[in-house]
Design an enzyme around this catalytic site. Structure first.
Site, mmCIF file in Angstrom:
data_model
loop_
_atom_site.group_PDB
_atom_site.id
_atom_site.type_symbol
_atom_site.label_atom_id
_atom_site.label_comp_id
_atom_site.label_asym_id
_atom_site.label_seq_id
_atom_site.Cartn_x
_atom_site.Cartn_y
_atom_site.Cartn_z
ATOM 1 N N CYS A 92 -0.434 4.118 2.119
ATOM 2 C CA CYS A 92 -0.209 3.956 3.569
ATOM 3 C C CYS A 92 1.241 4.224 3.938
ATOM 4 C CB CYS A 92 -0.530 2.530 4.033
ATOM 5 S SG CYS A 92 -1.975 1.785 3.303
ATOM 6 N N ASP A 93 2.165 3.703 3.161
ATOM 7 C CA ASP A 93 3.560 3.637 3.610
ATOM 8 C C ASP A 93 4.542 4.492 2.809
ATOM 9 O OD1 ASP A 93 2.820 1.820 5.565
ATOM 10 O OD2 ASP A 93 3.011 0.120 4.215
ATOM 11 N N CYS A 116 0.836 -1.208 0.000
ATOM 12 C CA CYS A 116 0.000 0.000 0.000
ATOM 13 C C CYS A 116 0.868 1.254 0.000
ATOM 14 C CB CYS A 116 -0.928 0.004 1.215
ATOM 15 S SG CYS A 116 -1.966 1.468 1.290
#
Ligand code: NDP
Length: 306
Positions: free
Chosen positions: A136-137, A133
């Site tokens: 997300c990261d 992701c």
């Protein structure tokens, strides 16, 4: 046992549905399966969930959502739903092959699982540089070099997103063309700091105790070479976890449950779907939580006959 509202899934969609259903006095029972917290627990800090300046540990966010649901009265249990029967009412749901539950309404919030390549080294560095992701990261790899595996729309979207943060983005593409839509292909090709490595497969993710340091690739012609990267992002597709429902609940070609407009209603009255199992596009915790809210409100209306 009988319940007015059975929620299947312990991710942001399921827990939020449980919070709302509890407050609506539906006395929900929630089964959270073998991975309580869902996909988020495979990441580390979440910096884009509103309300947490400085970020929040993903596991803490999920355990707090769970605790809030329990505090408000939800009966949260561990167990995997192994079969459902939506032909009979109340709906019959089997947990861990043996336990039967009868439910007046069901909220499916089983999520989706990202596909991985299946390499041992990929498993080893999951959460230490290996991620599925970018939204997300990606932030953790600012001004660093990263790679994205895949050539579909997701891979292109993630590569262009990462290109805005990172110094260099390699795309590891196994064929000599992208599967992505023309518009996405153009966007990738026009982004200066994206380099596409055509006809390449990953042999190994390289790293040390600090996490990912590179990847060993093999080109179709047999050439093996290493790239230096700090982040290795998988974007080779997701599986919605919908298999056991598809005899009754309509899905699209990829298995995502089809819901009616902006509601969470499926084609089966009293069966609702929330979160990633019905969302091929956004796949963010905040969206999953919001759709869990919708599902609980829809279930409440259904049970009241509104
Ligand atoms: P796709 O199935 O479209 O693409 C998967 C990509 O990963 C392909 O390039 C595929 O290669 C590659 N791949 C699969 N398995 C492997 C493997 N083992 N090793 C290396 N590469 C692999 O998945 P997406 O998640 O990209 O998209 C899913 C759906 O969602 C699509 O319909 C897409 O259009 C849609 N979508 C739309 C978006 C938008 O409109 N903005 C954004 C994101 C997704 P190969 O081509 O060789 O099979």
């Amino acid at each position: 046992m009988n319940t007015k509202c059975l929620i299947i899934g312990g991710g942001p969609a399921g827990y939020t549905a449980a919070i709302y259903a509890s407050r609506a006095a539906l006395d929900p029972v929630l089964y959270e399966g073998m991975e309580p917290g869902g996909q988020l627990t495979t990441t580390t800090t979440i910096e884009n969930f509103p309300g947490f300046p400085g970020g929040i540990d993903a596991n803490k966010l999920m355990s707090d959502m769970r605790a809030q649901a329990v505090e408000l009265g939800a009966d949260v249990r561990t167990g995997t739903i192994t079969a459902v029967d939506f032909d009979q009412k109340p709906y019959k749901v089997t947990v861990d092959v043996t336990t039967e539950i009868f439910a007046d309404s069901v909220i499916i919030a089983t999520g989706a699982t990202a596909k991985y390549l299946g390499l041992e080294s990929e498993r080893k560095f999951r959460g230490l540089g290996v991620s599925a992701c970018a939204t997300c990261d990606g932030f953790f790899y600012r001004r660093k070099d990263v790679a994205v595996v895949g050539g579909g729309d997701t891979a292109c979207e993630e590569a262009t997103y990462l290109a805005g943060l990172c110094k260099k983005v390699y795309m590891i593409v196994r064929r000599d063309e992208l599967r992505a839509s023309q518009a996405m292909q153009e966007r990738v090709k026009n982004t200066e700091n994206i380099e596409i490595l055509w006809n390449c497969n990953t042999q190994e993710v390289l790293g040390d105790e600090s996490g990912v340091t590179g990847a060993r690739l093999i080109r179709k012609d047999g050439e093996v070479f290493d790239i230096k990267i700090d982040g290795f992002f998988l974007a080779i597709g997701h599986h919605p976890v919908s298999d056991i429902f598809t005899k009754w609940v309509k899905t699209d070609d990829l298995g995502y449950i089809i819901t009616d407009g902006v509601s969470s209603r499926t084609n089966v009255p009293g069966v609702f779907a929330a979160g990633d199992v019905q969302d091929p596009h956004y796949r963010q915790a905040i969206n999953a939580a919001a759709s869990g809210c919708r599902a609980a409100l829809d279930a409440e209306k259904y049970l009241k006959g509104i």
